[in-house]
Design a protein around this motif. Structure first.
Motif, PDB file in Angstrom:
ATOM      1  N   THR A  98       0.872  -1.168   0.048  1.00  0.00           N
ATOM      2  CA  THR A  98      -0.088  -0.024  -0.253  1.00  0.00           C
ATOM      3  C   THR A  98       0.949   1.213   0.291  1.00  0.00           C
ATOM      4  OG1 THR A  98      -1.672  -1.145   1.170  1.00  0.00           O
ATOM      5  CG2 THR A  98      -1.601   1.258   1.375  1.00  0.00           C
ATOM      6  N   TYR A  99       0.584   1.998  -0.931  1.00  0.00           N
ATOM      7  CA  TYR A  99       1.546   3.398  -1.057  1.00  0.00           C
ATOM      8  C   TYR A  99       1.767   4.104  -0.005  1.00  0.00           C
ATOM      9  CZ  TYR A  99      -1.743   7.098  -1.383  1.00  0.00           C
ATOM     10  OH  TYR A  99      -2.619   8.338  -1.195  1.00  0.00           O
ATOM     11  N   PHE A 100       0.787   4.376   0.667  1.00  0.00           N
ATOM     12  CA  PHE A 100       1.118   5.388   2.078  1.00  0.00           C
ATOM     13  C   PHE A 100       1.796   4.591   3.217  1.00  0.00           C
ATOM     14  CE2 PHE A 100      -3.589   4.038   1.993  1.00  0.00           C
ATOM     15  CZ  PHE A 100      -3.635   3.500   3.272  1.00  0.00           C
ATOM     16  N   ASP A 101       1.677   3.458   3.148  1.00  0.00           N
ATOM     17  CA  ASP A 101       2.563   2.625   4.155  1.00  0.00           C
ATOM     18  C   ASP A 101       4.064   3.051   4.034  1.00  0.00           C
ATOM     19  OD1 ASP A 101       0.557   1.746   5.407  1.00  0.00           O
ATOM     20  OD2 ASP A 101       0.605  -0.402   4.429  1.00  0.00           O
ATOM     21  N   LEU A 102       4.401   3.323   2.739  1.00  0.00           N
ATOM     22  CA  LEU A 102       5.937   3.660   2.258  1.00  0.00           C
ATOM     23  C   LEU A 102       6.451   4.780   3.082  1.00  0.00           C
ATOM     24  CD1 LEU A 102       6.089   2.653  -1.348  1.00  0.00           C
ATOM     25  CD2 LEU A 102       7.015   1.412   0.531  1.00  0.00           C
ATOM     26  N   ALA A 103       5.336   5.754   3.421  1.00  0.00           N
ATOM     27  CA  ALA A 103       5.542   7.019   4.192  1.00  0.00           C
ATOM     28  C   ALA A 103       5.880   7.133   5.490  1.00  0.00           C
ATOM     29  CB  ALA A 103       4.595   8.120   3.818  1.00  0.00           C
ATOM     30  N   ALA A 104       5.595   5.922   6.029  1.00  0.00           N
ATOM     31  CA  ALA A 104       5.644   5.713   7.562  1.00  0.00           C
ATOM     32  C   ALA A 104       6.785   6.187   8.323  1.00  0.00           C
ATOM     33  CB  ALA A 104       5.190   4.268   7.984  1.00  0.00           C
ATOM     34  N   PRO A 105       7.965   5.798   7.538  1.00  0.00           N
ATOM     35  CA  PRO A 105       9.375   5.957   8.338  1.00  0.00           C
ATOM     36  C   PRO A 105       9.843   7.415   8.198  1.00  0.00           C
ATOM     37  CG  PRO A 105       9.615   4.376   6.715  1.00  0.00           C
ATOM     38  CD  PRO A 105       8.262   4.963   6.388  1.00  0.00           C
ATOM     39  N   PHE A 106       9.144   8.284   7.417  1.00  0.00           N
ATOM     40  CA  PHE A 106       9.239   9.928   7.396  1.00  0.00           C
ATOM     41  C   PHE A 106       8.413  10.767   7.572  1.00  0.00           C
ATOM     42  CE2 PHE A 106       9.292   8.110   3.142  1.00  0.00           C
ATOM     43  CZ  PHE A 106       8.153   8.831   2.500  1.00  0.00           C
TER      44      PHE A 106
ATOM     45  N   LEU B 159       5.859  14.958   0.424  1.00  0.00           N
ATOM     46  CA  LEU B 159       5.432  13.719   0.589  1.00  0.00           C
ATOM     47  C   LEU B 159       5.367  12.696  -0.699  1.00  0.00           C
ATOM     48  CD1 LEU B 159       2.632  14.522   3.308  1.00  0.00           C
ATOM     49  CD2 LEU B 159       4.599  13.165   3.821  1.00  0.00           C
ATOM     50  N   PHE B 160       4.887  13.381  -1.741  1.00  0.00           N
ATOM     51  CA  PHE B 160       4.730  12.802  -2.994  1.00  0.00           C
ATOM     52  C   PHE B 160       6.056  12.206  -3.280  1.00  0.00           C
ATOM     53  CE2 PHE B 160       4.291  12.435  -7.595  1.00  0.00           C
ATOM     54  CZ  PHE B 160       3.475  11.744  -7.675  1.00  0.00           C
ATOM     55  N   ASP B 161       6.795  13.266  -3.390  1.00  0.00           N
ATOM     56  CA  ASP B 161       8.379  13.004  -4.126  1.00  0.00           C
ATOM     57  C   ASP B 161       9.013  11.865  -3.202  1.00  0.00           C
ATOM     58  OD1 ASP B 161      10.852  13.662  -5.773  1.00  0.00           O
ATOM     59  OD2 ASP B 161      11.318  14.049  -3.268  1.00  0.00           O
ATOM     60  N   ALA B 162       8.770  11.848  -1.777  1.00  0.00           N
ATOM     61  CA  ALA B 162       9.596  10.920  -0.879  1.00  0.00           C
ATOM     62  C   ALA B 162       8.782   9.622  -1.114  1.00  0.00           C
ATOM     63  CB  ALA B 162       9.308  11.453   0.528  1.00  0.00           C
ATOM     64  N   VAL B 163       7.455   9.500  -1.391  1.00  0.00           N
ATOM     65  CA  VAL B 163       7.029   8.156  -1.565  1.00  0.00           C
ATOM     66  C   VAL B 163       7.154   7.526  -2.784  1.00  0.00           C
ATOM     67  CG1 VAL B 163       4.747   6.725  -2.081  1.00  0.00           C
ATOM     68  CG2 VAL B 163       4.943   8.543  -0.020  1.00  0.00           C
ATOM     69  N   CYS B 164       7.507   8.399  -4.267  1.00  0.00           N
ATOM     70  CA  CYS B 164       7.727   7.894  -5.223  1.00  0.00           C
ATOM     71  C   CYS B 164       9.305   7.423  -5.055  1.00  0.00           C
ATOM     72  CB  CYS B 164       7.913   8.977  -6.360  1.00  0.00           C
ATOM     73  SG  CYS B 164       5.911   9.345  -6.866  1.00  0.00           S
ATOM     74  N   GLU B 165      10.172   8.071  -4.466  1.00  0.00           N
ATOM     75  CA  GLU B 165      11.651   7.707  -4.363  1.00  0.00           C
ATOM     76  C   GLU B 165      11.590   6.306  -3.674  1.00  0.00           C
ATOM     77  OE1 GLU B 165      14.588   8.784  -5.452  1.00  0.00           O
ATOM     78  OE2 GLU B 165      13.130   9.723  -6.738  1.00  0.00           O
ATOM     79  N   GLU B 166      10.878   6.072  -2.660  1.00  0.00           N
ATOM     80  CA  GLU B 166      10.800   4.907  -1.817  1.00  0.00           C
ATOM     81  C   GLU B 166      10.318   3.771  -2.790  1.00  0.00           C
ATOM     82  OE1 GLU B 166      11.307   3.793   1.353  1.00  0.00           O
ATOM     83  OE2 GLU B 166      12.441   5.769   1.280  1.00  0.00           O
ATOM     84  N   LEU B 167       9.362   3.865  -3.494  1.00  0.00           N
ATOM     85  CA  LEU B 167       8.833   3.030  -4.787  1.00  0.00           C
ATOM     86  C   LEU B 167       9.807   2.765  -5.846  1.00  0.00           C
ATOM     87  CD1 LEU B 167       6.485   1.037  -5.605  1.00  0.00           C
ATOM     88  CD2 LEU B 167       5.379   3.074  -6.718  1.00  0.00           C
ATOM     89  N   ASN B 168      10.508   3.800  -6.013  1.00  0.00           N
ATOM     90  CA  ASN B 168      11.478   3.541  -7.295  1.00  0.00           C
ATOM     91  C   ASN B 168      12.581   2.721  -6.788  1.00  0.00           C
ATOM     92  OD1 ASN B 168      13.162   3.820  -9.330  1.00  0.00           O
ATOM     93  ND2 ASN B 168      13.765   5.949  -8.850  1.00  0.00           N
ATOM     94  N   ALA B 169      12.917   2.849  -5.526  1.00  0.00           N
ATOM     95  CA  ALA B 169      14.143   1.954  -4.917  1.00  0.00           C
ATOM     96  C   ALA B 169      13.480   0.439  -4.781  1.00  0.00           C
ATOM     97  CB  ALA B 169      14.405   2.432  -3.478  1.00  0.00           C
TER      98      ALA B 169
END
Length: 265
Positions: free
Chosen positions: A151-159, A245-255
């Protein structure tokens, strides 16, 4: 559909079949399937919020991955499991078993063309159990491939705490997080009626926030939580916050996509 498409060369919807086949045949190829919902998000956000955001994140990630990664993005699946929102109107919900069967058919059909990996990208909290079941059922069937569900927003949890201004509960349904993302990506669709509605879950171990799930699952009609249809602090949202937030989530998904490709290639 009012969803930003991925780059044409990575968009399943915009390619002739031979291009899809040739992408799938490359080593380490990945099929990305976004899944959203159509459900009320308060008076200030459109009912297509979940599908728009997950589609936008999938599209932007497809722009960021290197050309060496053979990635194809499927059209977003807009139907989701949202029975708890129907009493407020505007919601189109499907049963868990229906959504699971639909996604199994889409994923298994797409993977038969030779992709090495499958990533199901979810954008709606109510779909999480379905995506978990899907990852297991498709993974069991497609034993020669790598199957991931997230789930994409779970990628934001650390930051996410680095950006939020609200306390726990402020980033709930239609709150500071989703409203900020929508102000960044689809500002013309965001309204001004954004009352603060605390997330009043009586069980301490129940869901308190998008980023504070708790171990206890509870079913209630959404009217028990909110008269407006939203929960949290949407008035604290901003386009600048949404961009970060959008940029950070996309970077996590990209990685994650790059790591997946490396494993498969």
């Amino acid at each position: 559909m009012y969803v930003e498409p991925p780059p044409r060369t990575r968009s399943w919807f915009h390619q002739p079949f031979e291009n899809i086949d040739s992408t799938a045949a490359r080593p380490g190829s990945i099929l990305l399937v976004p899944v959203g919902s159509v459900e009320q998000h308060g008076r200030h956000l459109p009912v297509g919020t979940d599908t728009m955001l997950v589609g936008s994140i999938a599209s932007e990630t497809a722009r960021r991955v290197t050309d060496e990664i053979p990635l194809m993005v499927a059209p977003p699946v807009w139907s989701g499991h949202s029975p708890h929102h129907t009493s407020l109107g505007g919601t189109l919900s499907v049963q868990h078993r229906t959504l699971l069967a639909l996604l199994e058919d889409i994923c298994e059909t797409g993977m038969q063309y030779g992709f090495d990996g499958l990533a199901i990208l979810n954008g709606h909290g109510g779909n999480k159990p379905t995506v978990g079941s899907l990852t297991s059922s498709v993974g069991e069937t497609l034993t020669e491939t790598e199957v991931l569900g997230l789930t994409y927003f779970d990628l934001a949890a650390p930051f996410v705490d680095d950006y939020r201004d609200s306390e726990t509960g402020g980033m709930s349904h239609g709150g500071e997080f989703e409203t900020s993302l929508m102000l960044h990506r689809y500002p013309d669709l965001v309204g001004d009626d954004r009352p603060a509605t605390p997330h009043d879950e009586p069980y301490d171990h129940g869901l308190q926030d998008m980023f504070d799930g708790g171990p206890v699952s509870v079913y209630r009609e959404f009217e028990a939580y909110s008269e407006s249809g939203a929960i949290g602090s949407p008035a604290l949202a901003s386009a600048a916050k949404g961009e970060a937030l959008f940029d950070a989530v996309c970077e996590e998904l990209n990685a994650l996509i790059e790591s997946m490709h490396t494993r498969l290639a």
